[in-house]
Design a protein around this motif. Sequence first.
Motif, PDB file in Angstrom:
ATOM      1  N   ASN A  20      49.848 -12.079  11.776  1.00  0.00           N
ATOM      2  CA  ASN A  20      49.376 -13.457  11.904  1.00  0.00           C
ATOM      3  C   ASN A  20      47.870 -13.494  12.205  1.00  0.00           C
ATOM      4  O   ASN A  20      47.141 -14.343  11.672  1.00  0.00           O
ATOM      5  CB  ASN A  20      50.144 -14.180  13.005  1.00  0.00           C
ATOM      6  N   MET A  21      47.405 -12.575  13.048  1.00  0.00           N
ATOM      7  CA  MET A  21      45.970 -12.487  13.331  1.00  0.00           C
ATOM      8  C   MET A  21      45.185 -12.198  12.057  1.00  0.00           C
ATOM      9  O   MET A  21      44.138 -12.805  11.801  1.00  0.00           O
ATOM     10  CB  MET A  21      45.693 -11.395  14.368  1.00  0.00           C
ATOM     11  N   LEU A  22      45.701 -11.285  11.246  1.00  0.00           N
ATOM     12  CA  LEU A  22      45.003 -10.914  10.019  1.00  0.00           C
ATOM     13  C   LEU A  22      44.982 -12.068   9.024  1.00  0.00           C
ATOM     14  O   LEU A  22      43.991 -12.287   8.323  1.00  0.00           O
ATOM     15  CB  LEU A  22      45.658  -9.682   9.387  1.00  0.00           C
ATOM     16  N   GLU A  23      46.082 -12.815   8.977  1.00  0.00           N
ATOM     17  CA  GLU A  23      46.172 -13.927   8.029  1.00  0.00           C
ATOM     18  C   GLU A  23      45.316 -15.120   8.453  1.00  0.00           C
ATOM     19  O   GLU A  23      44.857 -15.893   7.602  1.00  0.00           O
ATOM     20  CB  GLU A  23      47.629 -14.345   7.869  1.00  0.00           C
ATOM     21  N   THR A  24      45.095 -15.260   9.746  1.00  0.00           N
ATOM     22  CA  THR A  24      44.307 -16.408  10.220  1.00  0.00           C
ATOM     23  C   THR A  24      42.842 -16.056  10.492  1.00  0.00           C
ATOM     24  O   THR A  24      41.956 -16.899  10.329  1.00  0.00           O
ATOM     25  CB  THR A  24      44.920 -16.987  11.515  1.00  0.00           C
ATOM     26  N   MET A  25      42.574 -14.822  10.883  1.00  0.00           N
ATOM     27  CA  MET A  25      41.213 -14.414  11.238  1.00  0.00           C
ATOM     28  C   MET A  25      40.587 -13.467  10.220  1.00  0.00           C
ATOM     29  O   MET A  25      39.379 -13.231  10.247  1.00  0.00           O
ATOM     30  CB  MET A  25      41.218 -13.738  12.615  1.00  0.00           C
ATOM     31  N   GLY A  26      41.415 -12.899   9.348  1.00  0.00           N
ATOM     32  CA  GLY A  26      40.926 -11.890   8.425  1.00  0.00           C
ATOM     33  C   GLY A  26      40.118 -12.445   7.265  1.00  0.00           C
ATOM     34  O   GLY A  26      40.285 -13.590   6.862  1.00  0.00           O
ATOM     35  N   GLU A  27      39.258 -11.581   6.716  1.00  0.00           N
ATOM     36  CA  GLU A  27      38.447 -11.910   5.539  1.00  0.00           C
ATOM     37  C   GLU A  27      38.784 -10.936   4.416  1.00  0.00           C
ATOM     38  O   GLU A  27      39.287  -9.838   4.652  1.00  0.00           O
ATOM     39  CB  GLU A  27      36.958 -11.832   5.889  1.00  0.00           C
ATOM     40  N   ASP A  28      38.502 -11.330   3.198  1.00  0.00           N
ATOM     41  CA  ASP A  28      38.788 -10.500   2.034  1.00  0.00           C
ATOM     42  C   ASP A  28      38.105  -9.137   2.163  1.00  0.00           C
ATOM     43  O   ASP A  28      36.945  -9.048   2.586  1.00  0.00           O
ATOM     44  CB  ASP A  28      38.310 -11.214   0.772  1.00  0.00           C
TER      45      ASP A  28
END
Length: 259
Positions: free
Chosen positions: A98-106
């Motif tokens: 969830n952190m990666l999906e909300t805070m992550g960048e390409d």
Amino acid sequence: MAAPKDEKPVIVMFTLDFETGSLKCQTGAITQIAIHATRLDTFERLGSYVRYVYPYNRKQIEGVGKKRKVLKSKYDTEIAEPMDYEEKALTYSAITMNMLETMGEDICDVARGAVDFIADHTPKTPKNMKPFLLGQNIEFDKGFFMQMMEYAGLVPEIKKILRGHEDFYGHWQPDVLDTIMLGQLALCHLPNVDSYKLEIMAERLGIELDDAHDADADVSATTNVAAVLTQRMRSEGGVMTGGNLAISKAEKSRKHFKI
């Protein structure tokens, strides 16, 4: 006769750390990256680059891993294969999907930002003084660094900036310095020293490590380990010379973390 140079070249190193979804750089995902730029004469931090990476799929890189299915006709479709996100690895770093999906960048945007950050903090120097990478068990991080650069198609750019070499197979690799080896050189003569983990070396050297297994905090501690050991190397007759080197501290990027 050439005119004398007024200013001594400033040498910069980039301390690197990744949090990842598995231990294999061929198939494991990058979840977080942190890079700090540090000048070697004073150990002043020049800047930092910290990003989470949005979940991504595998890419076929020539000479890496198993070959993927060859499309025989226009009706065939390539099956997307996610990178590895192992529960054990995510728990270790306290990073969630969830952190990666909300805070992550390409991944390609993160790679582009990393190259720009390194270029922006690299002064003009002779080739033998180009920046190098520092890290704790840096060969692990180097594999993921090259994964990121290959996925984004940025190897030709980064090889112009960093110190590096071609390996036996003709692949370019960045030159690196490992704090584990530095620690072994400096501490192996002491009694009861049988581990060179980052948190253990930090404690023995009086360095604060608040947020272990967060890439940014680990990079700060790694740089500080190098700073303390460098200060010792620069001493003369047991007396420190040239003033104390800067010790950096990372801001906590998470409210909860695991040691």
